[in-house]
Write a protein that holds these residues in place. Structure first.
Motif, mmCIF file in Angstrom:
data_model
loop_
_atom_site.group_PDB
_atom_site.id
_atom_site.type_symbol
_atom_site.label_atom_id
_atom_site.label_comp_id
_atom_site.label_asym_id
_atom_site.label_seq_id
_atom_site.Cartn_x
_atom_site.Cartn_y
_atom_site.Cartn_z
ATOM 1 N N UNK B 168 -7.607 -6.325 -17.444
ATOM 2 C CA UNK B 168 -6.597 -7.295 -17.874
ATOM 3 C C UNK B 168 -7.199 -8.691 -17.993
ATOM 4 N N UNK B 185 -1.788 -17.073 -15.773
ATOM 5 C CA UNK B 185 -0.733 -16.420 -16.561
ATOM 6 C C UNK B 185 -0.892 -14.920 -16.643
ATOM 7 N N UNK B 186 -2.088 -14.406 -16.445
ATOM 8 C CA UNK B 186 -2.243 -12.959 -16.526
ATOM 9 C C UNK B 186 -2.486 -12.354 -15.138
ATOM 10 N N UNK B 189 0.158 -13.496 -12.512
ATOM 11 C CA UNK B 189 1.478 -13.007 -12.895
ATOM 12 C C UNK B 189 1.602 -11.513 -12.640
ATOM 13 N N UNK B 190 0.533 -10.790 -12.915
ATOM 14 C CA UNK B 190 0.573 -9.356 -12.654
ATOM 15 C C UNK B 190 0.732 -9.082 -11.166
#
Lengths: 258, 282, 333
Positions: B168, B185-186, B189-190
């Motif tokens: 990711x 953001x990735x 957030x995950x």
């Protein structure tokens, strides 16, 4: 291939490119020119450094701890490893599709397409048009248009991979690097992706890593054969597959490899 | 003979099993007792006055715990403010650079810090914050609780970030997303639901802490008007009321314990549900 | 920029996005990334400096006590701030005895729970019971204290202590008047509070032992308990000791619950029924109303001692627990 090939400018050029993981060298002195608006395939047995090679082309290699690079990679004659170059900008111009499809699991299909733009903080003026266009370009629109709100991970493997390609293309890169994009796909899905590569060739420069020689023969204009971290032979695909100059290339493509 | 020996072995097996079940019961006994007494003795005192009124002067019956309730909210809010951002970012550092020499030192420090007695943290914040500011305050109390939360949040964030697939992060970086944006953001957030669970458990622990507040937030019979005044809190109020000789204050201490326990249980149960939801959803 | 040869064009938005993106490779470094890395580094540094400052602050604050009282501080048996006599032994004694008593009561039960939860309990029960054990750890210390004063102590005074003095009254530990409050009550409350710590770390340690070893023992005809004893416990031993030390660390530093039930009298008594005092309790009781610099410094030195001991215990415990976890990771298929 026609005479036009000779006139094609090199989009990317590597000069003495070496790559390392800690102390061990995985690529040694690669000199290669990649033609614009052509598909270049990188083939070779596993562990030959072909994946590392493409990851060097958009500075993804250095994301791995202890990995480093020496030599030059010129993107339109500008060295992407020059000291004042921001790798982030390189990656926006040189997009990448990975071996295993990796849509963002928390995002819907729609948001996965927009992810690159949104994460880069770019305003999207006409999202619906952009969405349809991006998904049509990877021939996914008709399959998913009725459930764009579903999670990107709910799609099949081949659809996920095409979604990832759409996600990269939404950023309009100039070069698209594909690291064994079909290795996890079934033959039908593979055929779809190959068709897609053929269409994309008109607007993008594509470098594709593959362990599948038939695939290289089908999609690529040029083919580079890597062996043990070295570039053994590079030329037009038809030449490489019919009249290779090097013995090792011949052994590999005829399957006589140890 | 052989069968007899087997019978003996089976008997031992049974006995050990029974012993283990007994241990389980022995541990649950005090839990049940605590829950039973806190509920039965505390529930009667939970009237409107308890939540809305100031405490009465020493020895007079009646009054409530309004300052302690708002004080605890303030303290917990401040400690979240002080601990969550640096805790999560330190967790990011540990997950990305944890194998460098400084990364190891930092992880080690976090582990050690989480084992420091909470009363020691109180002394430390007293010496550093209270003596410089010259008075007890919610601000100092918030810092003390934050020191207790910081290592827990950092370590749980680290563990959860390590679970986020590398693919990711690479996907985001491959799209030309800057490292910091890809991380926030990735990757973050995950991992967000898991990090939230870690934070909730840290908050639940901090909300019930008393010792570090004794010399930082101290106590206040009235509602503190600013964050820089001595501030009452539920745990400290329970402590002082429990030690008092007045029947009515004991009753209020039980009620305060009930409120505190409900908050802590609520946080724990919802953290638990969040974990299950996340695991089930995947 | 060679983008004119494109045949698949985009919408206006796309082109605009492109022109923003592709202006150039960037002649400046990516300051945002640089800043972000710096900020996360600073946050990690904050953890390290916090720990360092605690040690330093306590050391500085206790300097006057070091200078004036010297090593006799730890061995002095009289604590009388009014006469400026500061001997910390009653507190050290109270802390050590109450914690050891807690371990004595808690370890067998905790190990039983750990074995039950990791080896014996059916799956559906395992989660529920595991959660209940976590709740036992989640109850705030001061609530245990409240319960200790009004429920546990009276019960000990009326039911347990008479029994103990009837049976074992000839031992000094179980002689003297039964108040309820005192060392015994402190030890019991601590035991309750450290049980979840030892049990849950112990459970993790046991779970880290590879399943294949248990199966090997079971396949040889071992009973369930024998498989645990032969295959699991030997490998988990150092980790279980680590879990116990973590529990001990928590017991030593525990403040509120024990302050409420131990009686708070700075005396050394052989009887567990007699009131005592712990290091953490004296800090809680006297620090905010300490009179004079030496009193403060003496308290700070007690705090420093507590800090050093718990830190060392935690380190040792983590090394032991980590060794088991790392060893099992290697052994896993």
């Amino acid at each position: 291939m026609n005479a036009e090939d000779a006139r094609a400018l090199p989009k990317l050029q590597t000069l003495g490119l070496c790559a390392f993981f800690g102390e061990s060298q995985v690529l040694g002195g690669i000199d290669l020119e990649i033609a614009e608006h052509r598909v270049t395939a990188v083939i070779g047995p596993s562990g030959c450094g072909k994946s590392t090679f493409v990851r060097c082309l958009n500075r993804m290699h250095e994301v791995v701890p202890h990995a480093r690079v020496s030599g030059q990679v010129l993107l339109e004659s500008q060295d992407i490893y020059a000291r004042d170059v921001d790798p982030v900008r390189v990656r926006r111009r040189v997009g990448m599709v990975f071996q295993k499809a990796n849509p963002f699991p928390t995002l819907s299909i729609r948001d996965n397409v927009f992810a690159g733009l949104r994460l880069n903080g770019i305003q999207i003026d006409d999202p619906d048009t952009l969405l349809e266009q991006s998904l049509r370009r990877v021939a996914l629109w008709d399959e998913v248009k009725d459930h764009l709100g579903r999670a990107g991970t709910s799609l099949s493997g081949g659809q996920q991979q095409r979604l990832c390609i759409a996600r990269s293309l939404a950023l309009e890169p100039e070069v698209l690097l594909m690291d064994e994009p079909c290795s996890a796909l079934d033959p039908i899905a593979t055929a779809r992706v190959e068709e897609l590569i053929h269409e994309l060739r008109q607007s993008y420069t594509i470098v594709i890593v593959t362990h599948n020689m038939q695939q290289a023969a089908r999609v690529a204009d040029f083919t580079a054969f890597f062996y043990l971290g070295k570039l053994v032979e590079y030329g037009r695909t038809d030449v490489i597959f019919t009249r290779p100059k090097e013995r090792r290339t011949e052994d590999y493509i005829t399957g006589r490899f140890g | 003979m052989r069968l007899e020996r087997y019978a003996w072995r089976r008997l031992v097996d049974r006995a050990v099993r029974a012993g283990c079940v007994l241990s389980m019961g022995l541990a649950l006994l005090p839990l049940c007792s605590v829950l039973y007494y806190v509920f039965s003795r505390g529930v009667g005192g939970l009237d409107l006055a308890f939540f809305s009124e100031l405490p009465k002067p020493v020895g007079e019956p009646g009054g409530g715990m309004a300052p302690a309730i708002t004080g605890t909210l303030k303290l917990v809010g401040l400690s979240c403010l002080f601990a969550i951002p640096p805790g999560v970012l330190a967790g990011v550092y540990l997950s990305e650079r944890g194998e460098t020499r400084f990364g190891r030192v930092a992880r080690f420090a976090a582990d050690v810090l989480s084992g420091v007695p909470s009363i020691t943290v109180g002394l430390f914040v007293y010496a550093v914050v209270v003596t410089t500011m010259k008075h007890f305050s919610a601000f100092a109390g918030g810092i003390a609780l934050a020191v207790l939360m910081l290592p827990t949040i950092a370590r749980s964030t680290e563990e959860l970030l390590k679970l986020v697939p590398e693919a990711l992060r690479e996907a985001a970086l491959g799209l030309g997303v800057p490292h910091w944006r890809a991380t926030i953001r990735v990757v973050l957030r995950t991992a967000a639901p898991g990090i939230a669970v870690g934070v909730m458990l840290a908050v639940a622990r901090a909300a019930g802490e008393t010792a570090p507040l004794l010399f930082t937030a101290f106590n206040n019979r009235f509602a503190a008007e600013s964050l820089f005044e001595p501030t009452a809190s539920l745990p400290v109020s329970i402590y002082t009321y429990a030690l008092s000789p007045y029947e009515d204050w004991h009753r209020q201490a039980w009620s305060a314990a009930l409120v505190l326990l409900l908050v802590v249980l609520l946080l724990n149960v919802s953290a638990r549900l969040l974990v299950r939801h996340r695991v089930g959803g995947r | 920029m060679a983008s004119s040869g494109r045949t698949v064009g985009g919408a206006a938005s796309l082109l605009r996005a492109r022109s923003k993106l592709l202006a150039r490779l960037g002649s400046e470094r990516n300051w945002a990334d640089f800043l972000f890395r710096r900020v996360t580094w600073l946050c990690a540094l904050l953890v390290v400096t916090t720990l360092g400052s605690i040690a330093l602050t306590m050391a500085i604050a206790s300097l006057p006590a070091f200078r004036e009282l010297g090593a006799g501080f730890v061995f002095g048996t009289v604590w009388d701030p009014a006469r400026r006599i500061f001997g910390a032994l009653p507190f050290v004694y109270g802390t050590v005895v109450s914690s050891l008593l807690a371990l004595l009561l808690s370890v067998p039960v905790s190990l039983g729970i750990a074995i039950y939860l990791s080896e014996l309990a059916p799956d559906w029960l395992r989660n529920v019971l595991g959660f209940l054990v976590e709740l036992l750890a989640a109850v705030p210390s001061v609530v245990y204290g409240l319960w200790g004063i009004f429920v546990l102590s009276p019960w000990l005074r009326d039911s347990i202590q008479p029994l103990l003095s009837d049976w074992f009254g000839f031992l000094p530990a179980f002689s003297g008047p039964a108040h309820g409050f005192g060392m015994l009550a402190g030890g019991v409350v601590l035991a309750i509070m450290i049980t979840p710590t030892i049990a849950s770390v112990g459970r993790e340690v046991l779970r880290a032992v590879p399943l294949s070893l248990r199966e090997a023992a079971l396949a040889l005809g071992a009973t369930r308990w024998e498989s645990v004893r032969i295959a699991v416990l030997p490998l988990a031993r150092s980790g279980l000791i680590g879990a116990t030390l973590l529990g001990l660390g928590r017991a030593l530093g525990e403040t509120m619950a024990i302050t409420l039930v131990i009686g708070n009298r700075a005396e050394i008594s052989a009887s567990l029924f007699a009131p005592g005092y712990t290091m953490a309790s004296v800090l809680a009781n006297e620090f905010s109303e300490a009179t004079g610099e030496l009193h403060l410094a003496a308290l700070a030195e007690i705090g420093l001692l507590l800090f050093v001991v718990t830190v060392l215990l935690n380190l040792l415990a983590r090394v032991l627990v980590f060794r088991v976890a790392a060893g099992s990771a290697r052994g896993r298929p």
